[in-house]
Scaffold this motif. Structure first.
Motif, PDB file in Angstrom:
ATOM      1  N   VAL A 209       0.838  -1.206   0.000  1.00 28.21           N
ATOM      2  CA  VAL A 209       0.000   0.000   0.000  1.00 28.21           C
ATOM      3  C   VAL A 209       0.869   1.250   0.000  1.00 28.21           C
ATOM      4  O   VAL A 209       0.631   2.199  -0.769  1.00 28.21           O
ATOM      5  CB  VAL A 209      -0.954  -0.009   1.212  1.00 28.21           C
ATOM      6  N   ARG A 210       1.895   1.271   0.854  1.00 28.06           N
ATOM      7  CA  ARG A 210       2.758   2.458   0.920  1.00 28.06           C
ATOM      8  C   ARG A 210       3.511   2.663  -0.393  1.00 28.06           C
ATOM      9  O   ARG A 210       3.639   3.800  -0.875  1.00 28.06           O
ATOM     10  CB  ARG A 210       3.731   2.337   2.096  1.00 28.06           C
ATOM     11  N   ALA A 211       4.005   1.577  -0.972  1.00 22.99           N
ATOM     12  CA  ALA A 211       4.723   1.702  -2.243  1.00 22.99           C
ATOM     13  C   ALA A 211       3.795   2.180  -3.343  1.00 22.99           C
ATOM     14  O   ALA A 211       4.164   3.027  -4.178  1.00 22.99           O
ATOM     15  CB  ALA A 211       5.350   0.362  -2.622  1.00 22.99           C
ATOM     16  N   THR A 212       2.583   1.666  -3.357  1.00 26.72           N
ATOM     17  CA  THR A 212       1.603   2.062  -4.370  1.00 26.72           C
ATOM     18  C   THR A 212       1.211   3.519  -4.210  1.00 26.72           C
ATOM     19  O   THR A 212       1.123   4.269  -5.188  1.00 26.72           O
ATOM     20  CB  THR A 212       0.372   1.147  -4.277  1.00 26.72           C
ATOM     21  N   ARG A 213       0.983   3.950  -2.958  1.00 30.80           N
ATOM     22  CA  ARG A 213       0.652   5.357  -2.713  1.00 30.80           C
ATOM     23  C   ARG A 213       1.750   6.273  -3.235  1.00 30.80           C
ATOM     24  O   ARG A 213       1.477   7.300  -3.868  1.00 30.80           O
ATOM     25  CB  ARG A 213       0.446   5.599  -1.219  1.00 30.80           C
ATOM     26  N   ASP A 224       6.384   9.832 -17.937  1.00 28.71           N
ATOM     27  CA  ASP A 224       6.304   8.383 -17.849  1.00 28.71           C
ATOM     28  C   ASP A 224       7.607   7.769 -17.341  1.00 28.71           C
ATOM     29  O   ASP A 224       7.592   6.762 -16.624  1.00 28.71           O
ATOM     30  CB  ASP A 224       5.974   7.774 -19.216  1.00 28.71           C
ATOM     31  N   SER A 225       8.738   8.369 -17.699  1.00 32.55           N
ATOM     32  CA  SER A 225      10.016   7.817 -17.250  1.00 32.55           C
ATOM     33  C   SER A 225      10.098   7.796 -15.731  1.00 32.55           C
ATOM     34  O   SER A 225      10.655   6.851 -15.141  1.00 32.55           O
ATOM     35  CB  SER A 225      11.176   8.629 -17.836  1.00 32.55           C
ATOM     36  N   VAL A 226       9.551   8.820 -15.095  1.00 35.07           N
ATOM     37  CA  VAL A 226       9.528   8.864 -13.640  1.00 35.07           C
ATOM     38  C   VAL A 226       8.597   7.782 -13.107  1.00 35.07           C
ATOM     39  O   VAL A 226       8.910   7.075 -12.141  1.00 35.07           O
ATOM     40  CB  VAL A 226       9.083  10.252 -13.143  1.00 35.07           C
ATOM     41  N   GLY A 227       7.437   7.632 -13.745  1.00 34.90           N
ATOM     42  CA  GLY A 227       6.492   6.619 -13.320  1.00 34.90           C
ATOM     43  C   GLY A 227       7.063   5.212 -13.409  1.00 34.90           C
ATOM     44  O   GLY A 227       6.874   4.383 -12.508  1.00 34.90           O
ATOM     45  N   TRP A 228       7.788   4.946 -14.495  1.00 32.23           N
ATOM     46  CA  TRP A 228       8.409   3.619 -14.633  1.00 32.23           C
ATOM     47  C   TRP A 228       9.475   3.394 -13.579  1.00 32.23           C
ATOM     48  O   TRP A 228       9.589   2.302 -13.019  1.00 32.23           O
ATOM     49  CB  TRP A 228       9.014   3.460 -16.034  1.00 32.23           C
ATOM     50  N   ARG A 229      10.262   4.440 -13.295  1.00 32.93           N
ATOM     51  CA  ARG A 229      11.299   4.295 -12.261  1.00 32.93           C
ATOM     52  C   ARG A 229      10.663   4.035 -10.910  1.00 32.93           C
ATOM     53  O   ARG A 229      11.092   3.139 -10.160  1.00 32.93           O
ATOM     54  CB  ARG A 229      12.172   5.558 -12.208  1.00 32.93           C
ATOM     55  N   LEU A 230       9.630   4.797 -10.566  1.00 37.10           N
ATOM     56  CA  LEU A 230       8.968   4.608  -9.284  1.00 37.10           C
ATOM     57  C   LEU A 230       8.335   3.222  -9.184  1.00 37.10           C
ATOM     58  O   LEU A 230       8.383   2.577  -8.134  1.00 37.10           O
ATOM     59  CB  LEU A 230       7.887   5.688  -9.097  1.00 37.10           C
ATOM     60  N   SER A 231       7.753   2.759 -10.285  1.00 39.01           N
ATOM     61  CA  SER A 231       7.132   1.427 -10.287  1.00 39.01           C
ATOM     62  C   SER A 231       8.169   0.336 -10.069  1.00 39.01           C
ATOM     63  O   SER A 231       7.942  -0.632  -9.320  1.00 39.01           O
ATOM     64  CB  SER A 231       6.394   1.192 -11.608  1.00 39.01           C
ATOM     65  N   ARG A 232       9.322   0.500 -10.698  1.00 38.67           N
ATOM     66  CA  ARG A 232      10.406  -0.481 -10.534  1.00 38.67           C
ATOM     67  C   ARG A 232      10.916  -0.486  -9.095  1.00 38.67           C
ATOM     68  O   ARG A 232      11.102  -1.550  -8.489  1.00 38.67           O
ATOM     69  CB  ARG A 232      11.536  -0.166 -11.505  1.00 38.67           C
ATOM     70  N   GLU A 233      11.121   0.706  -8.549  1.00 36.57           N
ATOM     71  CA  GLU A 233      11.612   0.804  -7.176  1.00 36.57           C
ATOM     72  C   GLU A 233      10.600   0.235  -6.183  1.00 36.57           C
ATOM     73  O   GLU A 233      10.964  -0.454  -5.218  1.00 36.57           O
ATOM     74  CB  GLU A 233      11.926   2.257  -6.838  1.00 36.57           C
TER      75      GLU A 233
END
Length: 262
Positions: A209-213, A224-233
């Protein structure tokens, strides 16, 4: 282990079933924010963030008002600076970096700084008699605690502009129709409705939940590049937990998961 913080006379902190309830309790002053309220709210957020057993928090006010914003009598006494903290800004909350979900449970008016507290939350549950307003222009002021830029992120731009320039409030039905309010409830039932929403969140793995938030908050308006990085992390962080194995095991064994938050 849960440690109940020292929140002073006008803020209450309670925890049950991984859900924290933070209540502004100054009904005679319409739950207006002064120095002690600010200190109590910041202490509450500190305790919530530090407690591994606390997964979701709800902020509310003792009815019939959620929060009328800054205590203008305190402002008149030269105490405006006491309503700001270095980490949290106004009320110790509107600028605060957080990692866990925060739900506003709004009954009655949420005005000026009160609306800005609600806008700083991740989700809003509101009574059908609630209103949201940033009326600062009516007093020759500017809404400086986030309302002027956050409102247009949560409702259509023209509606946010109208609310900001006229200072007129938005009723619950309009706020819900345009997505500002997640859930509405009858007066007197708002806190339970907020807890029901919180329980829907605590049914899930707290680390996930915290990672998703974090991805939603930081990535929604980013490239999108930021979104992909955050999703990977976020994926890497969750894959390193015990709960990811528990989630798979619970699915295969057709039973509710037993999350530990580790």
């Amino acid at each position: 282990m849960t440690n109940i913080p020292e929140t002073g006379e006008f803020v209450r902190y309670e925890i049950a079933e991984h859900i924290v309830t933070i209540t502004i309790d100054r009904p005679k002053a319409r739950n207006a924010v002064d120095g002690p309220v600010t200190d109590g709210l910041e202490a509450s957020i500190d305790a919530f963030e530090a407690d591994d057993d606390a997964w979701v928090a709800i902020i509310t006010g003792t009815p019939p008002v959620f929060c009328a914003g800054a205590d203008l009598r305190a402002v008149g006494r030269g105490e405006a600076a006491l309503m700001q903290t270095e980490r949290g800004g106004f009320a110790g909350i509107v600028k605060r970096d957080r990692t866990k979900p925060l739900i506003a449970a709004v009954e009655g008016p949420a005005l000026a700084g009160g609306a800005e507290i609600a806008l700083a939350c991740d989700l809003i549950v509101a009574a059908t008699n609630s209103t949201f307003g940033i009326p600062e222009v009516k007093r020759g002021l500017v809404a400086a605690a986030g309302g002027n830029f956050r409102l247009g992120r949560k409702i259509p731009f023209n509606l946010a502009m109208e609310a900001a320039l006229t200072g007129d409030p938005i009723d619950c039905a309009t706020a819900e129709r345009h997505g500002l309010v997640n859930v509405s409830a009858e007066p007197g039932q708002v806190l339970e409705a907020a807890r029901a929403l919180a329980r829907r969140i605590t049914a899930n793995a707290p680390v996930a939940v915290r990672a998703t938030r974090a991805i939603v908050v930081q990535g929604t308006w980013a490239d999108d590049s930021v979104g992909w990085r955050l999703s990977r992390e976020g994926t890497d962080a969750v894959n390193a937990t015990e709960d990811v194995h528990e989630g798979v095991a619970a699915f295969l064994e057709k039973r509710p998961p037993r999350w530990t938050g580790r």
